[in-house]
Scaffold this motif. Structure first.
Motif, PDB file in Angstrom:
ATOM      1  N   THR A  38       0.852  -1.190   0.000  1.00 18.29           N
ATOM      2  CA  THR A  38       0.000   0.000   0.000  1.00 18.29           C
ATOM      3  C   THR A  38       0.893   1.248   0.000  1.00 18.29           C
ATOM      4  OG1 THR A  38      -0.063  -0.056   2.411  1.00 18.29           O
ATOM      5  CG2 THR A  38      -1.928  -1.048   1.260  1.00 18.29           C
ATOM      6  N   CYS A  39       0.359   2.344  -0.497  1.00 16.37           N
ATOM      7  CA  CYS A  39       1.102   3.599  -0.544  1.00 16.37           C
ATOM      8  C   CYS A  39       1.415   4.070   0.881  1.00 16.37           C
ATOM      9  CB  CYS A  39       0.283   4.650  -1.291  1.00 16.37           C
ATOM     10  SG  CYS A  39       0.984   6.302  -1.202  1.00 16.37           S
ATOM     11  N   ALA A  40       2.657   4.503   1.107  1.00 15.44           N
ATOM     12  CA  ALA A  40       3.046   4.947   2.446  1.00 15.44           C
ATOM     13  C   ALA A  40       2.360   6.260   2.820  1.00 15.44           C
ATOM     14  CB  ALA A  40       4.559   5.117   2.505  1.00 15.44           C
ATOM     15  N   ALA A  41       1.913   7.038   1.815  1.00 15.90           N
ATOM     16  CA  ALA A  41       1.309   8.341   2.098  1.00 15.90           C
ATOM     17  C   ALA A  41      -0.204   8.261   2.224  1.00 15.90           C
ATOM     18  CB  ALA A  41       1.688   9.336   0.995  1.00 15.90           C
ATOM     19  N   CYS A  42      -0.879   7.546   1.295  1.00 15.82           N
ATOM     20  CA  CYS A  42      -2.350   7.582   1.292  1.00 15.82           C
ATOM     21  C   CYS A  42      -2.980   6.215   1.493  1.00 15.82           C
ATOM     22  CB  CYS A  42      -2.864   8.202  -0.011  1.00 15.82           C
ATOM     23  SG  CYS A  42      -2.712   7.098  -1.423  1.00 15.82           S
ATOM     24  N   ALA A  43      -2.138   5.163   1.656  1.00 14.82           N
ATOM     25  CA  ALA A  43      -2.617   3.797   1.929  1.00 14.82           C
ATOM     26  C   ALA A  43      -3.399   3.178   0.778  1.00 14.82           C
ATOM     27  CB  ALA A  43      -3.437   3.742   3.219  1.00 14.82           C
ATOM     28  N   PRO A  55       4.898   7.094  -8.001  1.00 12.62           N
ATOM     29  CA  PRO A  55       4.634   5.742  -7.511  1.00 12.62           C
ATOM     30  C   PRO A  55       3.163   5.493  -7.225  1.00 12.62           C
ATOM     31  CG  PRO A  55       5.738   7.056  -5.830  1.00 12.62           C
ATOM     32  CD  PRO A  55       5.782   7.850  -7.101  1.00 12.62           C
ATOM     33  N   CYS A  56       2.425   6.587  -6.921  1.00  8.87           N
ATOM     34  CA  CYS A  56       1.004   6.487  -6.578  1.00  8.87           C
ATOM     35  C   CYS A  56       0.363   7.772  -7.106  1.00  8.87           C
ATOM     36  CB  CYS A  56       0.880   6.393  -5.056  1.00  8.87           C
ATOM     37  SG  CYS A  56      -0.792   6.570  -4.428  1.00  8.87           S
ATOM     38  N   PRO A  57      -0.919   7.736  -7.487  1.00  5.17           N
ATOM     39  CA  PRO A  57      -1.551   8.971  -7.990  1.00  5.17           C
ATOM     40  C   PRO A  57      -1.455  10.136  -7.008  1.00  5.17           C
ATOM     41  CG  PRO A  57      -2.956   7.079  -8.430  1.00  5.17           C
ATOM     42  CD  PRO A  57      -1.824   6.575  -7.573  1.00  5.17           C
ATOM     43  N   CYS A  58      -1.244   9.839  -5.693  1.00 10.69           N
ATOM     44  CA  CYS A  58      -1.206  10.930  -4.710  1.00 10.69           C
ATOM     45  C   CYS A  58       0.151  11.656  -4.710  1.00 10.69           C
ATOM     46  CB  CYS A  58      -1.489  10.388  -3.304  1.00 10.69           C
ATOM     47  SG  CYS A  58      -0.078   9.565  -2.530  1.00 10.69           S
ATOM     48  N   ALA A  59       1.162  11.073  -5.380  1.00  9.35           N
ATOM     49  CA  ALA A  59       2.514  11.646  -5.303  1.00  9.35           C
ATOM     50  C   ALA A  59       2.797  12.571  -6.480  1.00  9.35           C
ATOM     51  CB  ALA A  59       3.545  10.521  -5.264  1.00  9.35           C
TER      52      ALA A  59
HETATM   53 ZN   LIG Z   1      -0.634   7.399  -2.375  1.00  4.66          ZN
END
Ligand SMILES: [Zn+2]
Length: 233
Positions: A38-43, A55-59
């Motif tokens: 899971t993403c370390a920032a938004c799970a 790495p993730c849409p949130c980054a």
């Molecule tokens: Zn994320």
């Protein structure tokens, strides 16, 4: 070297490096942990290893990683030419960038990736040298790997040496390619990482972005030093 080969290599490097952040994010975990799912920032779930860009849409988009990929492969192409060496080093450079990003994030150089880097350089370069009737280069590379690994092992064992065994293994693996290129490259590759990390540590200290006890990754400097040594010797 021709400009077109250099530009093609830089485009390859930039495009390939765009795929580095996802596996880097998943593999940047403490020793012994499973890769992140899971993403370390938004799970959010990270189900695959392949994703171009962040790495993730949130980054944020990985601008620096892509630029590093383009510069590294461009420099390699401009200095080593369209020979076997370049064909071997272009994909290996992406492994190097993956290792550098992971080391910067979590101060680790995963054994499996360092071993892969070793296999991806030692096997094709050795085969190429034997086919070209120059097996002496392989012996020189092996000796250089031993020397480089031994020197870094001594530093790692010194109190306050600040090196991990991952750094020692990476130094040995890079030592092969440096020795394969020549003794001058090995010496340059052994000295350059400290000329890079020393000033970097000083800047971080002076700008108070790091304290005296902050761990400093050596992997990126080892890889950059090897690149400069191969390019300049
Ligand atoms: Zn994320």
């Amino acid at each position: 070297m021709s400009l077109s080969v250099t530009v093609c290599a830089a485009v390859f490097g930039g495009a390939s490096a765009a795929f580095v952040p996802r596996p880097a994010h998943r593999l940047a975990v403490p020793r012994g942990d499973h890769p992140r799912s899971t993403c370390a920032a938004c799970a959010a779930a990270l189900t695959t290893w392949v994703r171009a860009g962040a790495p993730c849409p949130c980054a944020r988009p990985p601008v620096w990683t892509v630029m590093a990929g383009a510069v590294v492969t461009g420099v390699l192409a401009a200095t080593t030419g369209p020979a076997l060496m370049l064909l071997v080093l272009l994909p290996v450079a992406m492994l190097g960038i993956l290792l550098a990003v992971i080391d910067l994030r979590c101060l680790r150089l995963p054994d499996a990736l360092v071993a892969l880097l070793g296999v991806a350089t030692v096997v094709p370069l050795s085969l190429g040298a034997v086919v070209a009737g120059d097996p002496g280069r392989v012996g020189r590379g092996m000796l250089a790997a031993l020397l480089s690994g031994a020197i870094y092992l001594v530093v790692a064992l010194l109190p306050g040496g600040g090196l991990g065994l991952g750094d020692v293994k990476l130094a040995a693996v890079l030592g092969f390619t440096l020795g394969f290129v020549g003794w001058e490259a090995l010496v340059a590759g052994l000295v350059a990482p400290h000329l890079i990390n020393g000033p970097a540590a000083l800047i971080l200290l002076l700008t108070r972005r790091a304290g005296r006890r902050t761990g400093m990754p050596l992997g990126p400097a080892l890889l950059t030093g090897a690149l400069l040594a191969i390019a300049l010797t």
